[in-house]
Design a protein around this motif. Structure first.
Motif, short mmCIF file in Angstrom:
data_model
loop_
_atom_site.label_atom_id
_atom_site.label_comp_id
_atom_site.label_asym_id
_atom_site.label_seq_id
_atom_site.Cartn_x
_atom_site.Cartn_y
_atom_site.Cartn_z
N SER A 78 6.84 9.05 9.31
CA SER A 78 7.03 10.07 8.27
C SER A 78 6.05 11.22 8.46
N MET A 79 4.81 10.90 8.86
CA MET A 79 3.83 11.96 9.11
C MET A 79 4.22 12.76 10.35
N LEU A 80 4.71 12.08 11.38
CA LEU A 80 5.15 12.78 12.58
C LEU A 80 6.33 13.70 12.29
N ALA A 81 7.26 13.24 11.47
CA ALA A 81 8.40 14.07 11.09
C ALA A 81 7.94 15.29 10.29
N MET A 82 6.95 15.11 9.40
CA MET A 82 6.42 16.23 8.62
C MET A 82 5.73 17.24 9.52
N GLY A 131 0.79 -1.22 0.00
CA GLY A 131 0.00 0.00 0.00
C GLY A 131 0.83 1.27 0.00
N ALA A 132 2.16 1.16 -0.06
CA ALA A 132 2.99 2.35 -0.05
C ALA A 132 2.91 3.09 -1.37
N HIS A 133 2.62 2.38 -2.44
CA HIS A 133 2.49 2.99 -3.75
C HIS A 133 1.01 3.17 -4.06
N GLY A 134 0.69 4.26 -4.75
CA GLY A 134 -0.69 4.52 -5.09
C GLY A 134 -1.13 3.74 -6.31
N THR A 135 -2.43 3.67 -6.48
CA THR A 135 -3.00 3.04 -7.65
C THR A 135 -3.17 4.10 -8.73
N PHE A 136 -3.48 3.64 -9.94
CA PHE A 136 -3.71 4.58 -11.03
C PHE A 136 -4.86 5.52 -10.67
N GLY A 137 -5.89 4.97 -10.05
CA GLY A 137 -7.04 5.79 -9.66
C GLY A 137 -6.68 6.87 -8.65
N SER A 138 -5.84 6.52 -7.66
CA SER A 138 -5.47 7.52 -6.67
C SER A 138 -4.58 8.60 -7.28
N HIS A 168 2.39 9.90 -0.69
CA HIS A 168 1.79 8.81 0.08
C HIS A 168 2.07 8.95 1.57
N MET A 169 1.98 10.17 2.07
CA MET A 169 2.21 10.40 3.49
C MET A 169 0.89 10.28 4.23
N ASN A 170 0.81 9.26 5.07
CA ASN A 170 -0.35 9.08 5.92
C ASN A 170 0.11 8.39 7.20
#
Length: 140
Positions: free
Chosen positions: A101-105, A34-41, A91-93
């Motif tokens: 990664s979100m906490l660092a952001m 799930g780290a990479h997005g789909t074409f739809g996303s 893909h930051m969540n």
């Protein structure tokens, strides 16, 4: 690549003979699911980015709002577009890397806001807090 060579590649790939891949599937390269997005996303992110870019251009070109309101709307849409890019393209969540990664952001944003606000505060009050009687234009 022939069918035989392709099947040999996949058969051999799973036995760890490719060194760095070490038995991982061909497409995961060690990234969590799930780290990479789909074409739809990616398409949703692209469409949102285009909309969030067109609206400020339309506001400026038509002049429908006064300058202050236009500036506030453009800045608000810029913040929304940054969030769209972080979610749909970077893909930051909270799920990626256990949320670090979100906490660092968030920490980075807090530090930048503190530095920016502090710099503005210092510059705004600099003239009022200078010692009286020192006119720098009369210095030799």
């Amino acid at each position: 690549m022939s069918t035989h060579a392709h099947s040999d590649h996949h058969a051999d790939h799973g036995h760890g003979s490719h060194g760095a891949h070490g038995g991982h599937g061909h497409d995961d390269h060690g990234h969590p699911a799930g780290a990479h997005g789909t074409f739809g996303s990616y398409m949703i992110g692209f469409v949102l980015s285009v909309i969030l870019t067109v609206i400020p251009f339309w506001l400026v070109m038509n002049g429908t709002l006064d300058n202050t309101t236009t500036t506030v709307v453009i800045l608000a849409l810029a913040v929304v577009q940054i969030i769209v890019h972080m979610v749909y393209f970077l893909h930051m969540n909270g799920r990626v890397e256990g949320g670090w990664s979100m906490l660092a952001m968030i920490f980075t944003i807090i530090v930048v806001v503190i530095m920016f606000a502090g710099s503005l505060w210092v510059m705004y009050h600099l003239n009022a807090n200078m010692m009286p009687g020192h006119d720098m234009s009369k210095m030799p």
